[in-house]
Design a protein around this motif. Sequence first.
Motif: not given
Length: 221
Positions: A7-13
Amino acid sequence: MTIITTKKPFEEVLGAIKNAKRLTIVSCGSCAAMCQTGGTEGAKEMADKLEKEGFQITTVIVPEEVCDNRVMKQDFRKIEEDLENTDAILTLSCGLGVASITEVLSKKFPNIPVFIGTNTEFMGMTERIGRFFMRCRGCGDCLLNETGGICPITTCAKSLMNGPCGGMVDGKCEVGKYEKDCGWILIYNRLKELGRLDFFEKLRDPVDWSESGHQREVVWR
Ligand code: SF4
Ligand code: SF4
């Protein structure tokens, strides 16, 4: 074989999709489901988090294989109306999924951007769920017949072609602080077991990455 994603860090998404309000989530039902980055559960988790951030989830689909253009053509046909009301697509799949979606959508919906919520790590051998190992990098010129079935490109940290380097100590590799086995020692031991140490003595040219690195295609009809 599974394409391994994390998973990408949520902030990055959030940063990637910040200009969209209405989102369609396309979550891969195969490899990404296996890696718990996609599938039904991954899609639900992402949809819940995005709704809490104020996004509107237009629709969620979990195609069997997002990387297969034929599957995506069929699945997008079923949700064409939803796509009319979508600002962006968020894909939970490997990078192939984004390529496939972009290609399939480009004629009818050229203005819908496709974002990705995962990082594609490697194609992996599965020991069990949660334990995936890189054992092949798809170099296009397989050496396994001469290396006892152990890939020097992926088990040697430097992808060396001709036996262990000076960084090997007691069968361990200097890269990664001697925690991992030296690939060439594994190859040597396996070839010895097979009675084929003649292969170990063979001199090979370094890999020509210009031949195997980019823009590769297999087209047979
Ligand atoms: S040599 Fe290694 S990377 Fe190349 S095709 Fe064979 S297993 Fe894959
Ligand atoms: S120690 Fe072995 S695995 Fe590590 S880089 Fe050298 S040859 Fe490759």
